[in-house]
Each structure stands twice: as structure tokens, then as C-alpha cells.
Scaffold this motif. Structure first.
Motif, PDB file in Angstrom:
ATOM      1  N   LYS A   1      -0.289  12.773  12.616  1.00 35.48           N
ATOM      2  CA  LYS A   1      -0.702  12.100  11.634  1.00 35.48           C
ATOM      3  C   LYS A   1      -0.120  11.405  11.052  1.00 35.48           C
ATOM      4  CE  LYS A   1      -3.491  16.479  10.046  1.00 35.48           C
ATOM      5  NZ  LYS A   1      -3.438  17.561  11.436  1.00 35.48           N
ATOM      6  N   ILE A   2       1.530  11.027  11.358  1.00 36.01           N
ATOM      7  CA  ILE A   2       2.273  10.534  10.984  1.00 36.01           C
ATOM      8  C   ILE A   2       2.661   9.115  11.670  1.00 36.01           C
ATOM      9  CG2 ILE A   2       3.118  12.602   9.731  1.00 36.01           C
ATOM     10  CD1 ILE A   2       5.802  11.203  12.899  1.00 36.01           C
ATOM     11  N   TYR A   3       2.000   9.693  13.404  1.00 34.36           N
ATOM     12  CA  TYR A   3       2.869   8.480  13.584  1.00 34.36           C
ATOM     13  C   TYR A   3       2.204   6.983  13.463  1.00 34.36           C
ATOM     14  CZ  TYR A   3       3.289   5.284  18.059  1.00 34.36           C
ATOM     15  OH  TYR A   3       4.068   4.776  19.097  1.00 34.36           O
TER      16      TYR A   3
ATOM     17  N   LYS B   1       1.756   9.730   2.393  1.00 32.71           N
ATOM     18  CA  LYS B   1       0.136   9.187   2.692  1.00 32.71           C
ATOM     19  C   LYS B   1      -0.042  10.805   2.700  1.00 32.71           C
ATOM     20  CE  LYS B   1      -4.634   7.937   3.556  1.00 32.71           C
ATOM     21  NZ  LYS B   1      -5.142   6.650   4.291  1.00 32.71           N
ATOM     22  N   SER B   2       0.934  11.142   4.682  1.00 33.33           N
ATOM     23  CA  SER B   2       0.707  12.858   4.747  1.00 33.33           C
ATOM     24  C   SER B   2       1.111  13.412   3.891  1.00 33.33           C
ATOM     25  CB  SER B   2       1.669  12.245   6.733  1.00 33.33           C
ATOM     26  OG  SER B   2       1.034  10.803   7.211  1.00 33.33           O
ATOM     27  N   PHE B   3       2.115  13.445   3.418  1.00 34.97           N
ATOM     28  CA  PHE B   3       2.433  14.321   2.630  1.00 34.97           C
ATOM     29  C   PHE B   3       2.311  14.049   0.550  1.00 34.97           C
ATOM     30  CE2 PHE B   3       6.135  14.288   5.135  1.00 34.97           C
ATOM     31  CZ  PHE B   3       6.316  15.619   4.649  1.00 34.97           C
ATOM     32  N   ASN B   4      -0.072  13.589   0.679  1.00 38.39           N
ATOM     33  CA  ASN B   4      -0.549  13.728  -0.022  1.00 38.39           C
ATOM     34  C   ASN B   4       0.544  13.431  -0.793  1.00 38.39           C
ATOM     35  OD1 ASN B   4      -3.031  14.862   1.099  1.00 38.39           O
ATOM     36  ND2 ASN B   4      -1.726  16.645   1.395  1.00 38.39           N
ATOM     37  N   LEU B   5       1.288  11.863  -1.305  1.00 37.19           N
ATOM     38  CA  LEU B   5       2.069  11.019  -2.127  1.00 37.19           C
ATOM     39  C   LEU B   5       1.483   9.901  -1.798  1.00 37.19           C
ATOM     40  CD1 LEU B   5       5.163  12.749  -1.859  1.00 37.19           C
ATOM     41  CD2 LEU B   5       3.419  13.742  -3.553  1.00 37.19           C
ATOM     42  N   VAL B   6       2.003   9.264  -3.488  1.00 31.80           N
ATOM     43  CA  VAL B   6       1.271   8.057  -3.134  1.00 31.80           C
ATOM     44  C   VAL B   6       3.109   7.167  -3.461  1.00 31.80           C
ATOM     45  CG1 VAL B   6       0.301   6.109  -4.907  1.00 31.80           C
ATOM     46  CG2 VAL B   6      -0.699   8.471  -4.390  1.00 31.80           C
ATOM     47  N   SER B   7       3.755   5.734  -3.162  1.00 36.75           N
ATOM     48  CA  SER B   7       4.730   5.384  -2.835  1.00 36.75           C
ATOM     49  C   SER B   7       5.057   5.530  -4.810  1.00 36.75           C
ATOM     50  CB  SER B   7       4.859   4.845  -2.076  1.00 36.75           C
ATOM     51  OG  SER B   7       3.282   3.381  -2.094  1.00 36.75           O
ATOM     52  N   GLU B   8       4.362   4.279  -5.383  1.00 39.02           N
ATOM     53  CA  GLU B   8       4.354   4.128  -6.282  1.00 39.02           C
ATOM     54  C   GLU B   8       4.510   4.888  -7.140  1.00 39.02           C
ATOM     55  OE1 GLU B   8       2.379   2.836  -4.357  1.00 39.02           O
ATOM     56  OE2 GLU B   8       1.789   0.599  -4.078  1.00 39.02           O
ATOM     57  N   ASP B   9       4.391   6.057  -7.339  1.00 36.31           N
ATOM     58  CA  ASP B   9       4.905   6.934  -8.014  1.00 36.31           C
ATOM     59  C   ASP B   9       6.429   7.331  -7.977  1.00 36.31           C
ATOM     60  OD1 ASP B   9       2.193   7.311  -8.920  1.00 36.31           O
ATOM     61  OD2 ASP B   9       1.801   9.199  -7.716  1.00 36.31           O
ATOM     62  N   PHE B  10       7.060   7.360  -7.258  1.00 36.99           N
ATOM     63  CA  PHE B  10       8.685   7.256  -6.619  1.00 36.99           C
ATOM     64  C   PHE B  10       9.407   5.351  -7.463  1.00 36.99           C
ATOM     65  CE2 PHE B  10       5.883  10.275  -4.630  1.00 36.99           C
ATOM     66  CZ  PHE B  10       6.248  11.830  -5.477  1.00 36.99           C
ATOM     67  N   PHE B  11       8.699   4.808  -7.397  1.00 37.33           N
ATOM     68  CA  PHE B  11       9.792   3.541  -7.184  1.00 37.33           C
ATOM     69  C   PHE B  11       8.815   2.861  -8.360  1.00 37.33           C
ATOM     70  CE2 PHE B  11       9.575   4.631  -3.232  1.00 37.33           C
ATOM     71  CZ  PHE B  11      10.798   4.023  -2.576  1.00 37.33           C
ATOM     72  N   ASP B  12      10.242   2.323  -9.553  1.00 35.27           N
ATOM     73  CA  ASP B  12      10.149   1.668 -10.830  1.00 35.27           C
ATOM     74  C   ASP B  12       9.739   0.252 -10.404  1.00 35.27           C
ATOM     75  OD1 ASP B  12      10.159   0.032 -13.224  1.00 35.27           O
ATOM     76  OD2 ASP B  12      12.398   0.293 -13.438  1.00 35.27           O
TER      77      ASP B  12
END
Length: 708
Positions: free
Chosen positions: A35-37, A366-377
Motif C-alpha cells: 500500500k505504501i510503495y 493517504k495510507s494512514f488515512n491522513l491529508v497532508s494539508e492538515d499538518f502544514f500551514d
């Protein structure tokens, strides 16, 4: 909860060892690598190269993702069910040195030195262990694939074949000294003793020389001992004639014809096409061990199996020995960004590298069900800008990206704050100061290791200091208008992180490159049309030195790196000339470095004694004086220092299985070493009341001695 998941994203990227990510199956699912490759090249080009039917060498520095590619390739091959795949972590097999119960009576009787005897038996045992493990893994794989079901009615019974493989496995573990091995060991013994006698004579005739003798642990000794060491044995194998004779004798100790024959029967009877062997951490071996590993094990398997056996080998750039494996008949692929994304324009190369950084992180989040924009300003900075900076600050190495995100978690995410550009720059500086730079400091002061290792590291640091000094001076002269003219007139803070040198100096930067203190950036031509190499200092180092990294934006500055002020060939050569000499390994005669071309023409033969071979060595008297002042009583093996460093950096109680992925070792090895550190009062072990598992914590005493 989302903050913890971000921490796990960082953790999944920065771990060493085989990239199966079993610790994250609860979050990602079974076979997380599927899934992460993310392939470094579009269209899974790297993976498809490894999946080819050829023997493949996959090259890249630590953390560039070699193990992840191998894991994905092995999963893909298993799905086809037409091949048997076996994975071996070569370094871990060599780490766990078998206990030797050998009699030295034969050695004494046959006039073989104790050091030569022990070194030989150890080498045979290690090679035998690799072969034994290979056969064991083949057996396990066959059972898992239920190959016995394919065996019905075949001319050779499956149980008979398995029994044969088990007998061979037992034989290769035999480490006794055999008659046909005696002549070469006697020859090596004679050579070592003659060299020791010469050294003793030279020492006796040199007043005060004994104060500079260094023992086998890299520490000062009172004088020269007549007893040979493992190092003496290895140096004897520098002679190609001796080495070739020795490796042939060792090869004959193992029944390769039987091994290959049985493997071919296994494949034929089961209707399989080939056996594919994945060999990881190959370049972690010493050069002597690597040569023997290739010549005694890999070459026979690759060259004598009639295409039935194929090898997939992971190694470091510049640290791969091919031996009798024809490099023209194998595929070689590099994962380092300067090789993988090489292009005419540096901007095009960077775009390809940043694309990989983007795909890698987007897939991981995405593999951890997260959205990158939620953690960056993203209020004033786009995600593209963040990915560009992460590429610059990591040289596109997934493991370094993991470390950067880990620091961002500690500094920002854990506090409910979003990551900004400054946070990434700070993370890069912390990673350099707290991890990378300690490579020079802690190991030279506290590592129990050969003197040559300390000397090499000492000179790496001096060479790096020379480059940093040159970069500072260049920035100062640009700012004052002394150099560059109008070209730099619109730049208020001129970047001096990149420099160019002639290609012949590239080998001198190999150790600095392997430790990410700098990196090859591009092959190009200077203003005179000469071929040069562009190198870049590590981003965190540049931040720590309060310099600017990169190059100004705009078409005017597309060739920023090749301005004459960034040509450091002369500065590097001046440093090398004042710190190196050409020395004979037989008579000890020294010659100026300027005569290197003449020595190369005559294959490095010594013009004084006509017997010895000359080589470039560092002039090290000053450093020997520094080593004498070190405190031997507080020195530890390098792996023990790494364990303490992880515990000190993480500032929490950790299981052996949590420490091992961060230092590229096995949990068994970590458990063994933490027990030793506990006895020394440097680690405290406690049982966790929640999960009942033993955890390790650094003691105040260890903090005071090694980190204050």
C-alpha cells in the motif's frame, strides 16, 4: 489521534532494517509495503528493473529505499508462483558471530600463527553460516508454498531432496582446519612475521617512535608487539596473488556443485523457473569480507547455475565488488537522486526528484488515512513549496524525510501547531547537529575501534572544514564585490552551499557522501568546457553555519554553480597535498603526493625496494598525539554508542525492537548489548506494567559521560 498518526508516518519513514513495516499493520493493513510503495521513477521503472530475469545490483546510500524496493519485488514475485524467492540480510548474519570451539593444536603443529588460524576459521564459519541460512530459507519457502503437492509421481522424492539439503547445510557449518588449507596459511604466517620483524627493526632505529604505536583497539600501545592480529591477516590479503590463492582454497571448502545441483533438481521437479536470492546490506561488510563473499558464494551461484539462480544485491555506490561476476552481464541501478534523475538542466533534475518526494509523502499520508494539508500551514505557502524544501533538506532520502517529520512532530504537530518552512529548516539543522555531526564527535572520542577508522574520520572532518571555510570566504568576497562583478550585484545573501571540483577528486568525498554531509548534485562543464562535478553541502549543515542554500531564482542564474568562484579544486588539492603522502607498505619510504601520476603508471611499485606496493596515506602524527590522550576506560563498541545515542535522543523508555530499526541492527543484538550496558551502569532495564515487555532507558551516568 491525528497527531499520533502523523508521528507514525514519520516513524514508518525513518526506520532501518527490512521495510516490511509490520509495526504498522493495524493502521495500514496486511502487507503494508503493497500500500505504501512508491517507485522512485514513473511507471514503476525501478521495480520492473529488479523484477527482470537478470542479476541486479541496486545501489544507493543508507535510507534511499533499497530494502523497500526488494520487499515489493519479492511480494510481486511470490504472486506469480513460478519462482522461489529468498531474502538474506547479509549484515545481520555477519553481526551474529558464531561461537567457535576450535582446537589450536593443529595450528601450532603446522607453524601457523594464532591470528591467521583464528581469522581463517572465523571467515569460513561466517561464509558457512550464510550458505546454511540460504539453504534453511529455501526449505522454509518450499514448505510455505506447499511444493510437496507438486511432487507427486516425480523421480526424486521431496523428502529425499530435503534430507540432502539438510545434510549439506550441516556440512557447511564445519569449521575445522583442512589439510589443503595449510600451505596458504603457512605462507600468510611467514609474510606476517617478516613484516613484523621489519616493523620492529624500524621502530628500534627510530628514537621515540614507540610513543606513537596504536594497538588493535585503536588506542596507544607501549611498543610494537610481535603477535599478529586480525588486521595483519587482512592486510596480507591485499596482495592479489595471496588473496587469489586463499579465496580459491576457501571456495573448495564448500560443496557448491552439490548445492547448485540440488537447487536445479528442486526447480525442475516443481516446474519452477528459477531461484531469486535477495541480498541486503551487502556493502556493510569489510572489503576483505565482501571480496570473499562475492568470490566464494555469489560468483559460483550466479555463474554456474545455468540461469537457474539469479541474484538481487543491494549495496552502496562505490563500495561494490563484482569479482568474477561480469558487470557487463548484470543490471546496475542507482537510487541516489543525482544518478536517477540526471538531466541536462539542474532544474529538470530537481523537478523529477521533487515529483518523487511529492508522490512518496502523499501516498504515505493517504495510507494512514491522513491529508497532508492538515499538518502544514498553507495560508501563504503551497504544498509544492513544502515538498521542494523537503527534497532540498533530505537529498530525497526517505529515511531523512522521516527524521525531519519526526522533529516537526516534536516542535509543532504535538503542540497542535502547523508546520511552516522555518520548522523544516529548524528540523534539518537539528538532525545535522544531533545526529549527523555526532558521527565525527562521539565515535572519535568514545568508540573502541581500529586507529585507521579514527584517522579516516578525523581527516574527513578536516576536509569538510576546508570546504566550509572556502564557502564562507567565497560568500564574504562576493558580498564585498571582490569577485563576480555584476553577476551577483542583485543578490543580498548569495548562496554558497554548492561547489564544483574536477572529477578525479570525487573519491575523496566518498565518506562524506555516504554520511550525507554533502552530496553529488550534478555532472556538468565549467566555463572553460572542462568536465566537473557539482556537490552540495547538507542543508542542515548550511543552516547550522548560517549560510544560504541553493541558488537564486531566475533564468540569469541557471548556471549559478559553475561561476569560477565556486571552483574548489585548488583548495581541496592544497589540503590533500599538505596532509597526505605516498608510502611503501614494505620499506616505509615516503614520496610527495605530486608524483601520484608516475606511481599509477608503474602500478604503484616502490622505486626504493622494488618489492612493496605504495599507496596514499594520511600524515597523522598530530592525530596520534590526540588519540593517546583519549580515555580507554570509557570507550564502547560503536553499536553501543548508537544505542545510547538513540535512548538519549528519544528521551523515553524503549524496547530492543524499537531501538534496532533506528540503528540498522537486529533486536537480538540490541538486547545483548543493552544487557552489557546495564551491567556497566549505562542503561536501566525495567518491565512495563502495561504490556509486560522489558524496556531500556539511559542512565544519568551515561548522560553525564557521553552527552554532557
Amino acid at each position: 489521534m491525528e497527531q499520533i498518526k502523523f508521528k507514525e508516518v514519520a516513524e514508518s519513514l525513518r526506520q532501518y532494517r527490512r521495510a516490511e513495516l509490520r509495526d504498522f499493520e493495524d493502521e495500514i493493513g496486511i502487507n503494508p509495503v503493497d500500500k505504501i510503495y512508491v517507485d522512485p521513477l514513473p511507471g514503476d521503472a525501478v521495480l520492473n528493473s529488479v523484477l527482470s530475469s537478470n542479476t541486479t545490483f541496486l545501489l544507493g546510500r543508507k535510507g534511499t529505499g533499497k530494502s523497500t524496493v526488494f520487499t515489493k519485488a519479492q511480494l510481486s514475485m511470490r504472486e506469480k508462483r513460478k519462482v522461489i524467492t529468498v531474502y538474506l540480510d547479509v549484515k545481520s548474519l555477519y553481526d551474529i558471530i558464531p561461537t567457535l570451539h576450535t582446537s589450536e593444536e593443529v595450528a601450532v603443529k603446522e607453524n601457523i600463527s594464532e591470528a591467521a588460524f583464528r581469522a581463517h576459521i572465523l571467515r569460513k564459519s561466517l561464509l558457512g553460516q550464510v550458505i546454511s541460512e540460504l539453504l534453511r530459507e529455501i526449505g522454509i519457502t518450499c514448505e510455505n508454498l506447499s511444493l510437496v503437492e507438486r511432487w507427486m509421481g516425480k523421480k526424486k522424492q521431496y523428502d529425499e531432496l530435503r534430507s540432502s539439503l539438510e545434510k549439506i547445510q550441516a556440512r557447511v557449518k564445519n569449521t575445522k582446519l583442512e589439510t589443503h588449507e595449510l600451505p596458504i596459511l603457512q605462507k600468510i604466517t611467514t609474510q606476517i612475521r617478516a613484516k613484523k620483524q621489519t616493523e620492529s627493526s624500524l621502530t628500534a632505529s627510530t628514537k621515540g617512535a614507540s610513543q606513537f604505536q596504536i594497538n588493535s583497539n585503536g588506542l596507544p600501545a607501549g611498543g610494537i608487539s610481535g603477535e599478529a592480529t586480525l588486521s595483519d591477516f587482512d592486510k596480507s590479503l591485499d596482495d592479489n596473488e595471496i588473496y587469489n590463492e586463499y579465496s580459491d582454497i576457501v571456495y573448495k571448502s564448500f560443496p557448491f556443485s552439490e548445492i547448485i545441483s540440488e537447487i536445479q533438481v528442486l526447480l525442475s521437479e516443481c516446474g519452477l523457473s528459477k531461484l531469486v536470492i535477495f541480498l541486503d546490506d551487502f556493502s556493510e561488510l569489510t572489503f576483505v569480507d565482501q571480496r570473499l563473499f562475492v568470490d566464494v558464494i555469489l560468483s559460483p551461484l550466479n555463474n554456474s547455475s545455468n540461469e537457474a539462480i539469479k541474484l538481487k544485491i543491494a549495496g552502496y555506490p562505490g563500495r561494490v565488488y563484482f569479482g568474477k561476476i561480469d558487470p557487463n552481464k548484470v543490471d546496475t541501478l542507482s537510487l541516489d537522486f543525482s544518478e536517477l534523475y540526471e538531466a541536462t538542466e539542474v532544474q529538470e533534475m530537481e523537478r523529477s526528484a521533487i515529483d518523487y518526494t511529492t508522490r512518496l509523502l502523499e501516498t504515505r499520508f493517504k495510507s494512514f488515512n491522513l491529508v497532508s494539508e492538515d499538518f502544514f500551514d498553507c495560508s501563504s505557502t503551497t504544498m509544492d513549496e513544502y515538498y521542494r524544501l523537503l527534497f532540498q533538506a533530505s537529498f530525497n532520502v526517505p529515511r531523512i524525510i522521516g527524521h525531519l517529520l519526526h522533529y516537526c512532530y516534536l516542535d509543532r504537530v504535538s503542540k497542535g501547531q502547523r508546520i511552516n518552512l522555518q520548522a523544516i529548516r529548524l528540523a534539518s539543522r537539528k538532525y545535522y547537529e544531533q545526529t549527523v555531526n555526532l558521527y565525527f564527535d562521539k565515535l572519535n572520542r568514545f568508540a573502541l575501534e581500529p586507529f585507521e577508522n579514527k584517522l579516516d574520520r578525523y581527516n574527513q572532518k578536516a576536509l569538510l572544514d576546508t570546504i566550509i571555510k572556502e564557502a564562507r570566504e567565497t560568500k564574504k568576497r562576493i558580498s564585498s564585490g571582490d569577485i563576480g562583478g555584476n553577476y551577483f550585484s542583485d543578490i543580498t545573501n548569495p548562496p554558497t552551499s554548492h561547489f564544483i571540483v574536477m572529477p578525479k577528486l570525487g573519491d575523496f568525498f566518498a565518506s562524506l557522501e555516504s554520511n550525507f554531509l554533502l552530496s553529488k548534485y550534478k555532472n556538468t562543464r565549467d566555463k572553460d568546457g572542462q568536465q566537473v562535478i557539482v556537490y552540495a553541502l547538507y542543508y542542515g549543515l548550511v543552516e547550522s553555519e548560517r549560510m544560504s542554500w541553493g541558488y537564486p531564482q531566475g533564468r540569469k542564474y541557471r548556471n549559478y554553480f559553475v561561476q569560477r568562484c565556486f571552483e574548489y579544486t585548488r583548495a581541496v588539492h592544497d589540503y590533500l597535498s599538505s596532509n597526505q603522502t605516498i608510502k611503501c607498505n614494505n620499506c616505509g619510504s615516503c614520496y610527495p603526493l605530486e608524483k601520484q601520476d608516475s606511481f599509477e603508471m608503474f602500478h604503484w611499485k616502490c622505486p626504493e625496494c622494488s618489492v612493496g606496493l605504495c599507496s596514499i596515506v594520511y600524515i597523522s602524527d598530530n592525530f596520534k598525539e590526540e588519540v593517546i590522550e583519549l580515555d580507554q576506560d570509557i570507550m564502547l563498541d560503536p553499536i553501543e554508542l548508537e544505542i545510547l545515542t538513540v535512548l538519549q535522543t528519544e528521551k523515553r523508555k524503549m524496547r530492543a525492537g524499537e531501538i534496532s530499526p533506528l540503528i540498522d541492527s537486529t533486536h537480538q543484538m540490541v538486547g545483548k548489548r543493552t544487557s552489557k550496558l546495564q551491567e556497566m551502569g549505562l542503561v536501566e532495564k525495567t518491565r512495563d506494567e502495561n504490556d509486560g515487555k522489558t524496556k531500556n532507558e539511559i542512565t544519568t551516568r551515561a548522560e553525564r559521560i557521553y552527552f554532557t
